[in-house]
Design an enzyme around this catalytic site. Structure first.
Site, short mmCIF file in Angstrom:
data_model
loop_
_atom_site.label_atom_id
_atom_site.label_comp_id
_atom_site.label_asym_id
_atom_site.label_seq_id
_atom_site.Cartn_x
_atom_site.Cartn_y
_atom_site.Cartn_z
N ARG A 20 -0.24 2.51 -1.61
CA ARG A 20 -1.26 2.47 -2.45
C ARG A 20 -1.81 3.77 -3.02
O ARG A 20 -1.64 4.03 -3.90
CB ARG A 20 -2.57 1.86 -1.71
CG ARG A 20 -2.45 0.30 -1.66
CD ARG A 20 -3.70 -0.51 -1.03
NE ARG A 20 -3.91 0.44 0.44
CZ ARG A 20 -4.98 0.39 0.95
NH1 ARG A 20 -6.04 -0.19 0.42
NH2 ARG A 20 -5.13 0.83 2.17
N ASN A 38 -4.00 -3.90 -1.20
CA ASN A 38 -3.16 -4.66 -0.02
C ASN A 38 -3.18 -6.26 -0.03
O ASN A 38 -4.62 -6.49 -0.41
CB ASN A 38 -3.41 -4.06 1.03
CG ASN A 38 -2.81 -2.75 1.56
OD1 ASN A 38 -1.76 -2.23 0.81
ND2 ASN A 38 -3.17 -1.92 2.51
#
Length: 99
Positions: A20, A38
């Site tokens: 990320r 996520n």
């Protein structure tokens, strides 16, 4: 430049490896808008919006990811403007909570 907006799902070993943060850095560097998060199924989901070429280039980078990632699949689908509204207010690109 033609604008594009894609929803991208990345599967493989993509959680717990800085994926990320890597996407946030890549998207910010490319001056794209969007978000990344996520998913509970172990995948990473992202929305990229901006010039079509820059969006396509970032999707291509997602096929490799950061050094510790092992990407097995990258799926794309057209996104809609309402999905871009998931960003945190005032941010061009956001890291969102897990869903």
């Amino acid at each position: 430049m033609t604008p594009a907006m894609l929803l991208v799902t990345i599967r493989g070993r993509v959680q717990g490896v800085g994926y990320r943060a890597w996407i946030e850095h890549q998207a910010t560097s490319a001056r794209l808008e969007g978000w990344v998060r996520n998913r509970r199924d172990g995948s990473v989901e992202a929305l990229f919006a901006g010039p079509a070429r820059a969006v396509a280039d970032l999707v291509a980078l997602c096929r490799h990811g950061p050094p510790a990632a092992r990407v097995t699949e990258v799926l794309t689908e057209p996104a809609v403007a309402d999905q871009l509204d998931l960003r945190h207010p005032g941010e061009r690109f956001s890291v969102l909570p897990t869903v």
